[in-house]
Design a protein around this motif. Structure first.
Motif, short mmCIF file in Angstrom:
data_model
loop_
_atom_site.label_atom_id
_atom_site.label_comp_id
_atom_site.label_asym_id
_atom_site.label_seq_id
_atom_site.Cartn_x
_atom_site.Cartn_y
_atom_site.Cartn_z
N LEU A 75 14.61 -1.37 -9.20
CA LEU A 75 14.90 -0.18 -9.98
C LEU A 75 13.83 0.17 -11.02
N LEU A 77 13.09 -0.30 -14.27
CA LEU A 77 13.69 0.44 -15.38
C LEU A 77 12.68 0.99 -16.39
N PRO A 82 13.02 9.18 -13.20
CA PRO A 82 14.49 9.07 -13.19
C PRO A 82 14.97 7.80 -12.48
N LEU A 83 16.12 7.34 -12.91
CA LEU A 83 16.74 6.19 -12.26
C LEU A 83 17.08 6.55 -10.82
N ASP A 84 16.81 5.65 -9.91
CA ASP A 84 17.08 5.86 -8.49
C ASP A 84 18.58 5.67 -8.25
N GLU A 85 19.31 6.78 -8.26
CA GLU A 85 20.77 6.72 -8.15
C GLU A 85 21.21 6.25 -6.77
N LEU A 88 20.80 2.52 -6.82
CA LEU A 88 21.86 1.97 -7.68
C LEU A 88 23.20 1.98 -6.95
N ILE A 137 13.80 5.00 -22.80
CA ILE A 137 13.89 5.10 -21.34
C ILE A 137 14.74 3.97 -20.77
N VAL A 138 14.43 2.75 -21.18
CA VAL A 138 15.15 1.59 -20.64
C VAL A 138 16.60 1.60 -21.09
N LYS A 141 18.74 3.97 -19.03
CA LYS A 141 19.00 3.47 -17.68
C LYS A 141 19.97 2.29 -17.70
N ARG A 144 23.44 3.62 -18.02
CA ARG A 144 23.90 4.18 -16.75
C ARG A 144 24.30 3.06 -15.79
N MET A 145 23.54 2.00 -15.73
CA MET A 145 23.87 0.88 -14.86
C MET A 145 25.16 0.20 -15.30
#
Length: 302
Positions: A75, A77, A82-85, A88, A137-138, A141, A144-145
């Protein structure tokens, strides 16, 4: 595993079943890299993920009898993208199947923006700019995780070959801030730290002393090799003596340490040998007992 002791386990790879068959209950848990359970053909592919059902079925034979921890490598981070949804979502599906006690990722960049290939793999963990922007940024993410997975999150300290000058904060300061903002804990890889002391002249004592000891939830042990003047985190040998010294010195001081993990790559299984891996496991149990004894002593004195 006695009450109050951290678990003892292995990072799962295709050779680990041989160890689990031989050692049985001496291995309390397996740490699983979900990214190794599928083929990822990229975000542009019509059918992006192809599961390796044989690998999953084999893993479940052993995971059903043990605790399972998740350990991610894909991922990236800290990358400013953007976070790879989709990825994830695949991690979440494995978590639903196996029930991770917690999930960890690395404080390294494995993805970089590419002109011809979106989110291209860098091929190795790249160093991270430790500043307020990266922290933001981290942290976003990680939140979200936490929302998607519903389990605790940890971040692992990195191996660095090319340090970035004039950082705004140190790595321990970054971890402390990240924990304060998100509750994310730390996976302290003592072998990564060992590599950095050899390659960069870092002080392990100063590094660990700067961490909030209460946020360390897991430690990694491993061994490596030298390559063209650099000491590598190749997971190719048994744990070096200095790493064991740090583990015995510091692990009893981590009040929330829940797991001690030995990492090795399957290509070095023959070099390490079943006997060598079994000796590592027994030494880890001795360390876990020391942690448990320190906790019982502290509780008795309270």
């Amino acid at each position: 595993m006695a009450i109050g002791e951290p678990m003892v386990g292995l990072l799962y790879n295709p050779a680990v079943p041989l160890v689990l068959d031989a050692l049985g209950s001496r291995v309390d848990f397996v740490e699983v890299i979900p990214d190794r359970l599928w083929y990822d053909f990229g975000a542009e592919a019509e059918a992006r993920f192809s599961l390796s059902q044989i690998a999953i079925d084999n893993l479940r034979r052993y995971a059903d009898e043990r605790h399972v921890i998740g350990h991610g490598i894909g991922l990236s981070l800290p990358s400013a993208m953007p976070l790879d949804e989709e990825l994830l979502g695949e991690v979440a599906a494995v978590h639903e199947m196996l029930g991770f006690r917690w999930y960890s990722e690395h404080l390294s960049m494995f993805l970089v923006p590419g002109r011809t290939v979106p989110d291209a793999q860098a091929g190795m963990g790249l160093p991270v700019v430790l500043d307020e922007e990266t922290l933001e940024i981290v942290a976003a993410k990680v939140r979200r995780m936490q929302q998607v997975l519903g389990c605790p999150m940890l971040m692992e300290n990195s191996t660095i070959f090319s340090p970035l000058p004039e950082q705004e904060m140190t790595e321990p300061e970054f971890f402390n801030r990240l924990n304060a903002e998100t509750g994310c804990g730390v996976l302290l890889d003592l072998h990564n730290l060992y590599a950095n002391t050899l390659n960069l002249g870092m002080s392990a004592e100063a590094y660990i002393s700067a961490l909030d000891l209460a946020i360390v939830r897991e430690i990694h042990l491993a061994g490596g090799d030298r390559l063209q003047g650099h000491y590598t985190d190749s997971h190719s040998r048994r744990t070096p003596g200095p790493v064991w010294d740090w583990a015995h010195d510091w692990a009893p001081r981590f009040p929330n340490l829940g797991a001690i993990t030995f990492e090795y790559h399957e290509s070095y299984h023959k070099r390490l040998g079943l006997e060598g891996i079994a000796e590592e496991i027994e030494m880890m149990h001795v360390l876990a007992a020391e942690v448990g004894a320190a906790r019982r002593q502290e509780a008795a004195a309270a």
